[in-house]
Scaffold this motif. Structure first.
Motif, short mmCIF file in Angstrom:
data_model
loop_
_atom_site.label_atom_id
_atom_site.label_comp_id
_atom_site.label_asym_id
_atom_site.label_seq_id
_atom_site.Cartn_x
_atom_site.Cartn_y
_atom_site.Cartn_z
N VAL A 3 0.96 -1.25 0.01
CA VAL A 3 0.17 0.01 -0.07
C VAL A 3 1.01 1.50 -0.17
O VAL A 3 1.97 1.06 0.59
CB VAL A 3 -0.81 0.03 1.06
N HIS A 4 0.35 2.39 -0.70
CA HIS A 4 1.03 3.45 -0.71
C HIS A 4 0.06 4.61 -0.33
O HIS A 4 -0.73 5.02 -1.26
CB HIS A 4 1.93 3.88 -2.13
N PRO A 5 0.58 5.57 0.65
CA PRO A 5 -0.35 6.61 1.19
C PRO A 5 0.10 7.86 0.07
O PRO A 5 1.24 8.54 0.52
CB PRO A 5 -0.14 7.00 2.39
N CYS A 40 5.00 9.32 -1.75
CA CYS A 40 4.38 8.22 -0.82
C CYS A 40 4.60 8.80 0.46
O CYS A 40 5.79 9.29 0.77
CB CYS A 40 5.07 7.17 -1.13
N THR A 60 4.72 6.98 3.19
CA THR A 60 5.44 5.93 3.87
C THR A 60 6.88 6.55 3.74
O THR A 60 7.40 6.18 2.65
CB THR A 60 5.35 4.64 3.35
N HIS A 90 9.79 5.11 1.86
CA HIS A 90 9.55 4.84 0.19
C HIS A 90 9.77 5.82 -0.67
O HIS A 90 10.05 5.87 -1.75
CB HIS A 90 8.05 4.50 -0.08
N LEU A 102 9.90 6.96 -4.34
CA LEU A 102 8.20 7.09 -4.97
C LEU A 102 7.95 8.52 -4.60
O LEU A 102 7.49 8.90 -3.68
CB LEU A 102 7.61 6.15 -3.98
CU CU Z 1 4.68 3.92 -0.40
#
Ligand code: CU
Ligand code: C2O
Length: 504
Positions: free
Chosen positions: A416-418, A470, A472, A475, A480
């Motif tokens: 998952v990527h916020p 992202c 996270t 990441h 990202l």
């Molecule tokens: Cu991410």
């Protein structure tokens, strides 16, 4: 054996030669990939990424290069995009950042970061329409630091991204942030220099912008979740549970802020609730809910409204809770387990106009998240990709002021990527092809799960160079991260190992 077939010795030699050639080609190809992934010691965000005009004209130079680049007359330096310098501050805060040893609530001592001696830093509260001025002084954060106002659509020069909108503030230095608190809601602030380490280590705090009119909640509480390295989760800097004294019948607004790098859930035990707002934007027509948990994206916020019952109620998340109740019964408020079902914002609340028409966008972008082996600035690894590309080759999304923009975000990366776009709120149009049917679902942080597809839209109404990454935070370090870039906006600041700026 026929006379013209080569003798076995020559065959073996040929095979060896071919093998060597293949190996050499591979070495050259890998070497070239490594070489082309290397970034200069200093480079501009403007030179990062490959221009993606999303079906509109290429407008941003100098990387766009083809005629529409900003000439001296039309270029706008990002540092000029500020709040009215003649206006006096309504709310003024000084924050002193330090790297120091901190005793966490559970007694553990960790090397952390503080603002005015505490972590989280002081909660900042302002009223809608007020001018907020925050002076950040870096006393001892060795890498330098900045403050980013997560979810607030500030003027670009105030965005706090080291190497894009300012230089990291070195030890002994200071920077003054000024912005008008235009939209009431729940936000937070955090460092955006070496942010994966500085946010984790404590450089953050809550930011609440209260509505201008008299507020209708007797109790307005922040529940800010954070997990420091190697410890259990905290709520407002305390481990476990906190209690707020609330007489029976009081209406409470609890502002949940997830500062961690992973999504979480919250739920209410002992009372029904309404989901009043997501990422600082009010939900239209929020209905009362029981037996649902609410997902909170990394970096995201949700405001829950609870009518306090005589026996008390509890806003809970794994490992932490905020109890509401009269007198000492707050601490005795019921404890429950998480409901199985998640409240889905896609259909929650009632529909309302968006204020713009995303059906005929000026630009339509794809932000396809994947994962591939390769080199990121010379480092071999398996890195996040955007539209199949990594590092400096990711798309840079080019827009012009006033554009209506849609973005399709897909995720085939296995995690998952916020996703967080700075300077704007985006509205969710659909998820996996299912259109949003409830209240307009405005977000600044959106969980995109593996295999999911979101269509989102926004109006390009805040010129600048805006990170789109992202949340996270490790990441972002792993690639990202990219930018939405406005026509003509330039930055004098530099990224890269020799720049002193490292926003991720
Ligand atoms: Cu991410
Ligand atoms: Cu909350 Cu780019 O950050």
């Amino acid at each position: 054996m026929s006379p013209d077939s080569p003798p076995p010795k020559r065959l073996r030699r040929l095979a060896r030669l071919i093998g060597l050639l293949v190996a050499a080609t591979l070495v050259v190809a890998v070497g070239a990939a490594w070489w082309s992934s290397l970034r200069p010691d200093v480079y501009s965000a403007m030179a990062m990424g490959v221009a993606d005009p999303g079906g509109g004209p290429v407008v941003v130079g100098p990387t766009g290069g083809h005629g529409h680049g900003p000439d001296a007359a039309s270029a706008v330096d990002v540092t000029t995009l500020i709040a009215d310098p003649g206006r006096a501050a309504d709310v003024r805060v000084e924050l002193v950042a330090r790297a120091e040893r901190v005793t966490l609530p559970d007694g553990e001592q960790v090397d952390a970061f503080t603002l005015n001696g505490t972590t989280p830093g002081p909660a900042i509260r302002a009223r809608q329409g007020e001018l907020v001025e925050v002076v950040l002084r870096n006393e001892s954060v060795p890498d330098g630091t900045t403050l980013h106002w997560h979810g607030v659509d500030v003027p670009a020069a105030m965005d706090g991204v080291a190497g894009v909108t300012q230089d990291a503030v070195p030890p002994g230095g200071a920077f003054t942030y000024r912005f008008v608190a235009e939209d009431a809601g729940s936000y937070w602030y955090h460092a955006h220099q070496v942010s994966h380490a500085q946010v984790l280590g404590g450089l953050f705090g809550a930011l609440v912008i209260e509505p201008g009119e008299p507020v209708e909640h007797d109790i307005d509480a922040v529940a800010l979740f954070h997990t420091y390295p190697g410890t259990s989760r905290t709520i407002d800097g305390t481990s476990g549970d906190i209690a707020v004294d609330a007489p029976a019948g009081t209406l409470a607004r609890v502002r949940v802020v997830n500062t961690d790098s992973a999504p979480t859930v919250v739920w209410v035990t002992g009372a029904a609730f309404r989901l009043l707002s997501i990422d600082g934007t009010d939900v239209h027509g929020p209905t009362e809910v029981t037996d649902r948990k609410v997902a909170v994206t990394a970096g995201g916020r949700v405001d829950l409204e609870v009518r306090v019952p005589a026996e008390g109620a509890r806003v809970q998340a794994p490992g932490v809770s905020l109890a509401l109740g009269p007198g000492r019964s707050a601490a005795d408020a019921p404890v429950g387990t998480a409901p199985a079902e998640v409240l889905d914002p896609l259909g929650y609340g009632s529909a309302a106009p968006l204020g713009f028409d995303p059906a005929q966008p000026d630009r339509a972008f794809a932000y396809d998240i994947g994962r591939l082996p390769g080199f990121l600035n010379g480092r071999p690894g398996v890195w996040w990709t955007i539209n199949g590309r990594m590092g400096g080759d990711v798309p840079a999304y080019h827009v012009a002021e006033g554009d209506v923009v849609t973005m399709r975000i897909t995720n085939g990366s296995g995690e998952v990527h916020p996703m967080h776009l700075h300077g704007h709120h985006v509205v969710v149009l659909s998820r996996d092809g299912a259109p949003a049917t409830g209240s307009p679902w405005w977000v600044d942080s959106l969980d995109v799960g593996h295999g999911e597809t979101f269509e989102v839209a926004f109006v390009a109404d805040n010129p600048g160079i805006w990170m789109d990454h992202c949340h996270t935070l490790p990441h972002a370090v792993e690639g990202l991260m990219t930018h939405v870039m406005y026509e003509g906006v330039t930055t004098p600041f530099m990224l890269g190992s020799g720049s002193g700026n490292e926003p991720e």
